[in-house]
Design an enzyme around this catalytic site. Sequence first.
Site, short mmCIF file in Angstrom:
data_model
loop_
_atom_site.label_atom_id
_atom_site.label_comp_id
_atom_site.label_asym_id
_atom_site.label_seq_id
_atom_site.Cartn_x
_atom_site.Cartn_y
_atom_site.Cartn_z
N ASP A 1 -0.08 -7.12 10.92
CA ASP A 1 0.44 -6.22 9.95
C ASP A 1 1.87 -5.91 11.27
OD1 ASP A 1 -0.92 -4.75 10.87
OD2 ASP A 1 -1.79 -4.18 9.78
N ASN B 1 -8.57 5.39 3.90
CA ASN B 1 -8.69 5.31 2.35
C ASN B 1 -8.76 4.62 2.16
OD1 ASN B 1 -6.17 3.50 2.91
ND2 ASN B 1 -4.50 4.44 2.56
N HIS C 1 -7.95 1.95 3.83
CA HIS C 1 -7.57 -0.04 3.85
C HIS C 1 -7.41 -0.54 4.48
CE1 HIS C 1 -4.40 2.80 6.65
NE2 HIS C 1 -4.97 1.50 6.85
N GLU D 1 -2.94 -1.29 0.56
CA GLU D 1 -3.44 -0.21 0.93
C GLU D 1 -4.39 0.01 -0.77
OE1 GLU D 1 -2.76 2.28 3.08
OE2 GLU D 1 -0.81 2.65 3.18
C1 F6R Z 1 -3.61 -1.71 11.82
C2 F6R Z 1 -4.31 -2.06 11.29
C3 F6R Z 1 -4.69 -1.00 10.70
C4 F6R Z 1 -5.52 0.26 10.73
C5 F6R Z 1 -6.12 1.58 10.60
C6 F6R Z 1 -6.90 2.06 10.63
O1 F6R Z 1 -3.46 -2.83 12.37
O2 F6R Z 1 -3.91 -2.55 10.40
O3 F6R Z 1 -5.53 -1.20 8.92
O4 F6R Z 1 -6.73 -0.82 11.33
O5 F6R Z 1 -5.60 2.00 9.84
O6 F6R Z 1 -6.73 2.95 12.10
P1 F6R Z 1 -7.01 3.31 13.29
O7 F6R Z 1 -8.18 2.80 14.19
O8 F6R Z 1 -5.36 4.21 14.17
O9 F6R Z 1 -7.86 4.50 12.62
#
Ligand code: F6R
Length: 242
Positions: free
Chosen positions: A67, A136, A138, A143
Site C-alpha cells: 500500500d 481493527n 485490517h 479496512e
Molecule cells: C502496512 C500495512 C498495515 C500495517 C498495519 C499494522 O503496509 O499494510 O496493514 O501492517 O497497520 O501496523 P503496525 O505494524 O505499525 O502495527
Amino acid sequence: MRIIKTKDYARMSSAAANIIAAQITLKPNCVLGLATGSSPVGTYKELVAKYENGDLDFSQVTSVNLDEYKGLSPENDQSYRYFMNTNLFNHVNIDKAKTSVPDGLEADSDKACRDYDEIVAKTGGVDLQLLGLGHNGHIGFNEPCDHFEKGTHCVNLTQSTIDANTRFFENADMVPKQAYTMGIQTIMSAKKILVVVSGADKADIVQKAFFGPITPMVPASILQLHPDVTVVGDAAAFSKIS
Ligand code: F6R
C-alpha cells in the site's frame, strides 16, 4: 495455519527474517510482497544483517508492496516508498527497478489502482507475502467493511487507522485520509503468507482474526482460508490464545 510463538519482538523478527531468507535462498528470483509499519522493522533489520554477512543475495528478487498513502511522494519521509528505501532497499543489493509500491502521486485513483494490479500481475504472482495486522483487523489498508475488496483500490482510512498512524506525523491533520491498497484477492493469491504481530495491544485482534468468525468486518480473518499462512508473534500478542 502455523503459529510460531516467540518470547519477544526481537525473536519474532529473527524468526520472520529466517522464513523470508529461506524463501530467497530456495528461489533467488522470488517475488516478495512487503509491508510497512512497526511490526516488520525488526525483520528488515535482520534481513539487512544477513545480507551484510554475505548470507543473502537480493539481486534477483522482485518486490511489490501492499500500500501507499494517496498524495505522498516517494521523497516524503512518511510515504511507504520512503519507508521501504530506508528500512530495506537502500541497505541490500535489490534492484530498485524491480521494487514496486502503488503510485501515491497518481491523482486518478482508478488509474493508480489499475496500473498497480497490472504491475502485480506482471510479476507472475507473489511467492511470499509479509503482513502486519491493524488493530481493527485490517491487512494492507483493507479496512473493515461489508465485503472483501478484490483488487487494488482507494480506501478512506478509518478513524482508528488515522489515530494509530498519527504517531508518525506532526499531528492528526497531517495524516493522509486516503490510501491505495492491494485487495484481499491479491493478498490471498500469494503462495505463502507470513504475518508478524507483537505487543499486548494486538492480543484481542489476534484472537478475533485467527480464531474468530471469518468476516469482512475483520479483514484478516479471511487468512484462515489460505492454505499456507504462518503467524509469527510474541507472547504478548498471543496472550488471549489458549
Ligand atoms: C502496512 C500495512 C498495515 C500495517 C498495519 C499494522 O503496509 O499494510 O496493514 O501492517 O497497520 O501496523 P503496525 O505494524 O505499525 O502495527
